[in-house]
Design an enzyme around this catalytic site. Structure first.
Site, PDB file in Angstrom:
ATOM      1  N   HIS A  64       0.826  -1.216   0.000  1.00  0.00           N
ATOM      2  CA  HIS A  64       0.000   0.000   0.000  1.00  0.00           C
ATOM      3  C   HIS A  64       0.859   1.265   0.000  1.00  0.00           C
ATOM      4  O   HIS A  64       0.515   2.250  -0.659  1.00  0.00           O
ATOM      5  CB  HIS A  64      -0.972  -0.032   1.178  1.00  0.00           C
ATOM      6  CG  HIS A  64      -2.009  -1.117   1.046  1.00  0.00           C
ATOM      7  ND1 HIS A  64      -2.247  -2.065   2.028  1.00  0.00           N
ATOM      8  CD2 HIS A  64      -2.831  -1.422   0.030  1.00  0.00           C
ATOM      9  CE1 HIS A  64      -3.191  -2.886   1.608  1.00  0.00           C
ATOM     10  NE2 HIS A  64      -3.558  -2.541   0.399  1.00  0.00           N
ATOM     11  N   ASP A 140     -18.200  -1.463 -11.580  1.00  0.00           N
ATOM     12  CA  ASP A 140     -17.060  -2.049 -12.285  1.00  0.00           C
ATOM     13  C   ASP A 140     -16.153  -0.887 -12.690  1.00  0.00           C
ATOM     14  O   ASP A 140     -16.613   0.047 -13.353  1.00  0.00           O
ATOM     15  CB  ASP A 140     -17.586  -2.805 -13.523  1.00  0.00           C
ATOM     16  CG  ASP A 140     -16.470  -3.486 -14.286  1.00  0.00           C
ATOM     17  OD1 ASP A 140     -16.756  -4.513 -14.933  1.00  0.00           O
ATOM     18  OD2 ASP A 140     -15.319  -3.015 -14.239  1.00  0.00           O
ATOM     19  N   ASP A 158      -5.815  -0.838  -8.110  1.00  0.00           N
ATOM     20  CA  ASP A 158      -5.469  -1.814  -7.073  1.00  0.00           C
ATOM     21  C   ASP A 158      -6.429  -2.996  -7.201  1.00  0.00           C
ATOM     22  O   ASP A 158      -7.324  -3.210  -6.380  1.00  0.00           O
ATOM     23  CB  ASP A 158      -5.601  -1.155  -5.691  1.00  0.00           C
ATOM     24  CG  ASP A 158      -5.406  -2.154  -4.559  1.00  0.00           C
ATOM     25  OD1 ASP A 158      -5.962  -1.911  -3.457  1.00  0.00           O
ATOM     26  OD2 ASP A 158      -4.729  -3.181  -4.781  1.00  0.00           O
TER      27      ASP A 158
HETATM   28  N1  SAM Z   1      -3.399  -6.085  -3.193  1.00  0.00           N
HETATM   29  C1  SAM Z   1      -4.201  -6.987  -4.017  1.00  0.00           C
HETATM   30  C2  SAM Z   1      -3.391  -7.499  -5.164  1.00  0.00           C
HETATM   31  O1  SAM Z   1      -2.309  -6.988  -5.412  1.00  0.00           O
HETATM   32  O2  SAM Z   1      -3.872  -8.451  -5.812  1.00  0.00           O
HETATM   33  C3  SAM Z   1      -5.469  -6.282  -4.438  1.00  0.00           C
HETATM   34  C4  SAM Z   1      -6.359  -6.131  -3.268  1.00  0.00           C
HETATM   35  S1  SAM Z   1      -7.897  -5.348  -3.488  1.00  0.00           S
HETATM   36  C5  SAM Z   1      -8.767  -6.235  -2.296  1.00  0.00           C
HETATM   37  C6  SAM Z   1      -8.511  -5.976  -5.049  1.00  0.00           C
HETATM   38  C7  SAM Z   1      -9.918  -5.438  -5.269  1.00  0.00           C
HETATM   39  O3  SAM Z   1     -10.229  -5.339  -6.663  1.00  0.00           O
HETATM   40  C8  SAM Z   1     -11.023  -6.329  -4.672  1.00  0.00           C
HETATM   41  O4  SAM Z   1     -11.683  -5.623  -3.646  1.00  0.00           O
HETATM   42  C9  SAM Z   1     -11.951  -6.629  -5.850  1.00  0.00           C
HETATM   43  O5  SAM Z   1     -13.321  -6.711  -5.485  1.00  0.00           O
HETATM   44  C10 SAM Z   1     -11.655  -5.445  -6.745  1.00  0.00           C
HETATM   45  N2  SAM Z   1     -12.034  -5.611  -8.144  1.00  0.00           N
HETATM   46  C11 SAM Z   1     -11.832  -6.690  -8.943  1.00  0.00           C
HETATM   47  N3  SAM Z   1     -12.319  -6.456 -10.191  1.00  0.00           N
HETATM   48  C12 SAM Z   1     -12.832  -5.182 -10.177  1.00  0.00           C
HETATM   49  C13 SAM Z   1     -13.459  -4.359 -11.144  1.00  0.00           C
HETATM   50  N4  SAM Z   1     -13.670  -4.809 -12.406  1.00  0.00           N
HETATM   51  N5  SAM Z   1     -13.835  -3.110 -10.780  1.00  0.00           N
HETATM   52  C14 SAM Z   1     -13.616  -2.655  -9.516  1.00  0.00           C
HETATM   53  N6  SAM Z   1     -13.039  -3.392  -8.525  1.00  0.00           N
HETATM   54  C15 SAM Z   1     -12.649  -4.641  -8.866  1.00  0.00           C
END
Ligand code: SAM
Length: 290
Positions: A64, A140, A158
């Site tokens: 982070h 999304d 992220d």
């Molecule tokens: N640090 C992690 C990594 O490097 O893989 C990422 C952590 S963060 C929790 C990832 C987030 O992306 C999740 O909360 C997931 O729901 C979100 N996410 C996945 N696809 C997405 C999309 N199309 N739009 C917005 N958020 C999305």
């Protein structure tokens, strides 16, 4: 003596990491992904989505801090920040530490991830959701960037790996839209995995960013639970000098930022994070436009 419960990550089919579980705190399918939160001896609480580790209490600060402070201090005057994904709240916490930021929008697809991480990972967000500069949108990220009228100085993607809903955030159309909504002097960064093990994903990102940005590269750090070597963040901007800010400038920007001290980030770590291994430099050079 009860048998210890073991959780195996499934990012790679023929090898991987496992955790012995102290306690499963939550496990269910959300509208978008399979979600588990469990407690461990070594790493504290761990959250996984679709069987892939997303974050742990013990090593989250590395990711982070590096994903936030490198682009924000390289930019030097960022006011409006877009976070795509980020549902665990760690990026938001670090962005909020910058006194100069005026507006933060986070677009997360899964409300359950936000709610559960607020409950089980209080140190990740550290109350940042209450910051008056902040707006959460459940959508999304690919849809948001296509139609938003907002403009941003830094965009931080992220996301999960290109699995499930995360796939949309590794497409050319997503990168093209991010370019459209960046202000002059803006920077786009995205998590792009462990380059020794996910090199194809890194090269795909490189090739998909190049048509829309004149300066595309990567910077790196090492996070224990994103195992297999250095993890790279995609970097895209118009001005190549933004990834070559001198150490003296980085030190004065860090001093002026209000960050005081971090647990991983410092100006020299920033400065050296753009050094990439030769095998990756050569793999990218092969795909660079002639
Ligand atoms: N640090 C992690 C990594 O490097 O893989 C990422 C952590 S963060 C929790 C990832 C987030 O992306 C999740 O909360 C997931 O729901 C979100 N996410 C996945 N696809 C997405 C999309 N199309 N739009 C917005 N958020 C999305």
């Amino acid at each position: 003596m009860s048998q210890k419960q073991i959780w195996h990550e499934k990012l790679h089919s023929s090898f991987g990491q496992y955790f012995s579980i102290k306690e499963v705190l939550y496990r269910d399918k959300t509208d978008h992904q399979d979600l588990i939160i469990f407690d461990t001896e070594e790493f504290g609480r761990v959250m996984a989505l679709n069987h892939v580790v997303q974050t742990t209490e013990r090593d989250e600060f590395i990711y982070h801090e590096m994903m936030t402070h490198v682009p924000l201090l390289a930019h030097g005057n960022a006011k409006k920040i877009l976070i795509i994904g980020g549902g665990d709240g760690g990026i938001l916490r670090e962005v909020c530490r910058h006194a100069g930021i005026k507006e933060i929008i986070m677009v997360e697809i899964d409300q359950d991830v936000v709610n559960l991480c607020q409950q089980y990972f209080p140190h990740h967000h550290a109350g940042a959701y209450d910051d008056p500069r902040f707006q959460l949108k459940i959508d999304d990220g690919a849809h948001f960037v296509e139609q938003t009228k907002h403009r941003f100085d830094v965009i931080i993607s992220d996301s999960t790996d290109p699995i499930g809903p995360g796939k949309h955030l590794f497409k050319s159309s997503f990168y093209q839209a991010c370019r459209r909504i960046l202000n002059a002097g803006g920077i786009f960064v995205a998590q792009n995995g462990v380059c020794f093990l996910q090199q194809t994903e890194v090269i795909n990102t490189y090739q998909r960013l190049i048509p829309y940005f004149s300066d595309v590269s990567f910077y790196q750090t090492t996070i224990p639970t994103y195992y297999g070597g250095i993890m790279v963040f995609a970097w895209a901007a118009e001005n190549a000098n933004l990834r070559r800010i001198g150490l003296n400038d980085l030190e004065s920007r860090f001093a002026d930022s209000g960050l005081k001290s971090c647990r991983y980030y410092n100006p020299f770590v920033h400065f050296t994070s753009f050094a990439l291994p030769q095998y990756l430099i050569e793999a990218l050079a092969k795909k660079a436009p002639k």
